[in-house]
Design an enzyme around this catalytic site. Structure first.
Site, PDB file in Angstrom:
ATOM      1  N   ASP A   2     115.904   5.527  50.372  1.00 47.94           N
ATOM      2  CA  ASP A   2     114.696   5.117  49.307  1.00 47.94           C
ATOM      3  C   ASP A   2     114.637   3.461  49.278  1.00 47.94           C
ATOM      4  OD1 ASP A   2     112.979   7.290  48.544  1.00 47.94           O
ATOM      5  OD2 ASP A   2     114.189   7.787  46.866  1.00 47.94           O
ATOM      6  N   LYS A  54     108.925  16.497  50.614  1.00 47.38           N
ATOM      7  CA  LYS A  54     109.708  15.857  51.131  1.00 47.38           C
ATOM      8  C   LYS A  54     110.806  16.764  52.192  1.00 47.38           C
ATOM      9  CE  LYS A  54     109.745  11.957  48.156  1.00 47.38           C
ATOM     10  NZ  LYS A  54     110.546  11.326  47.136  1.00 47.38           N
ATOM     11  N   GLN A  72     115.414  11.912  42.927  1.00 53.26           N
ATOM     12  CA  GLN A  72     113.800  11.792  42.595  1.00 53.26           C
ATOM     13  C   GLN A  72     113.930  11.406  41.111  1.00 53.26           C
ATOM     14  OE1 GLN A  72     111.234  12.804  44.570  1.00 53.26           O
ATOM     15  NE2 GLN A  72     109.996  12.038  42.839  1.00 53.26           N
TER      16      GLN A  72
END
Ligand code: NAD
Length: 294
Positions: free
Chosen positions: A119, A52, A96
């Site tokens: 997200d 990412k 994460q």
């Protein structure tokens, strides 16, 4: 059979984003900035976060990686999230997953400011997506929607069967495919571990989206002739013929299903690369105040 190429499409999206970043620079605007929090040293998580951050560099974004020890307390992590929430330099924040067992995913997710939740995991963004309001849509479902769009897959009036009801893939996917816009307007069946006669249902799918997390679970006899098949699964299997010692396979038995499908995503190179492209796109939207006005 049409191969839905997520690698190529994700590269196109990244070029489009990079072009927009170049324009922003010329206009003297703010360069999008993504922050990622990584707790602990899980190998897969490090790989995902690393990819990412690297993709941010590729498109010209700024990025910040905050690494915290596995032993970090929930309170300390919540404080870091709050600091990033308040930092005007940072547009998007991802934490994460998975987190260590002593930390509540719910509490941490709920702490992320919805305006920075690229997200799309916070209740605010899931709610907004469900209502059809502007929202950050979770990266994997959003990537699938974008693939269907860019490959002009007809969805209106079709029967879409989703296998799996996870919060990050199956469940949002079922909502997106049923909404009153393109891609969408499907009649959706959401199947899960308690579904009976699964194959009878999947055989009626015009569009089959598989997020079950079981290697090569979907076989040709479960698929209708001419269906569009989207394979979300990713599994490593040992393969001594490869330098790495492994290869990746999906939730779908690719060769036999591809022979029957009209269109299909491969693994690797299908849904996977689209997930990062979607995250970058959400970060661009955040920087430009396109979902929540700045
Ligand atoms: P999950 O394990 O959270 O969910 C699996 C779902 O499958 C559950 O909802 C369960 O009810 C359902 N299920 C289990 N057995 C079933 C059965 N016999 N019949 C019908 N349904 C059944 O999985 P997830 O997080 O949604 O991920 C699914 C797969 O996709 C995994 O392989 C994961 O690695 C992969 N994944 C890939 C990406 C990507 O970027 N490509 C992103 C997320 C997940």
């Amino acid at each position: 059979m049409l191969l839905i190429d997520g690698k190529k499409t994700s590269e196109e999206i990244k070029s489009e984003i990079a072009a927009r970043v170049a324009e922003i620079k010329v206009e003297g605007g703010k360069i999008p900035h993504l922050a990622a929090i990584l707790v602990g040293s899980d190998g897969a998580s490090q790989t995902y976060v690393g990819a990412k951050v690297k993709s941010c560099e590729q498109v010209g974004f700024q990025s910040t990686l905050v690494r915290l020890e596995e032993s970090v307390s929930e309170d300390e992590l919540l404080k870091v999230v709050e600091e990033i929430n308040k930092n005007p330099e940072i547009d998007g924040l991802i934490v994460q997953l998975p987190l260590p067992k002593h930390i509540s995913v719910e509490k941490v997710t709920n702490k992320i400011k919805p305006e920075k939740d690229v997200d799309g995991f916070t209740p605010a963004n899931v709610g907004r997506m469900t209502l059809g309001w502007p929202a950050y849509v979770a990266a994997t479902p959003y990537g699938i929607v974008e693939l269907l769009k860019r490959y002009n897959v007809e969805t209106s009036g079709k029967h879409c069967v989703v296998i799996g009801r996870s919060h990050i893939v199956g469940s949002p996917m079922s909502i997106l495919m049923a909404r009153n816009e393109y891609p969408g307007n499907c009649t959706v069946t959401l199947t899960h571990s308690r579904t009976q006669n699964l194959a009878e249902i999947t055989k009626t799918a015009d569009i089959l989206i598989v997020a079950i997390g079981k290697p090569e679970f979907v076989t040709a006899d479960m698929v209708k002739e001419g269906a569009t098949v989207i394979d979300v699964g990713i599994h490593r299997v040992e393969d001594s013929s490869k330098k790495s010692g492994f290869r990746l396979i999906g939730d779908v038995k690719f060769d036999e299903v591809a022979a029957k499908a009209s269109a299909i995503t491969p693994v690797p190179g299908g849904v996977g690369p689209m997930t990062i492209a979607s995250l970058l796109y959400n970060t661009l939207l955040a920087a430009e105040g396109k979902v929540y006005a700045k």
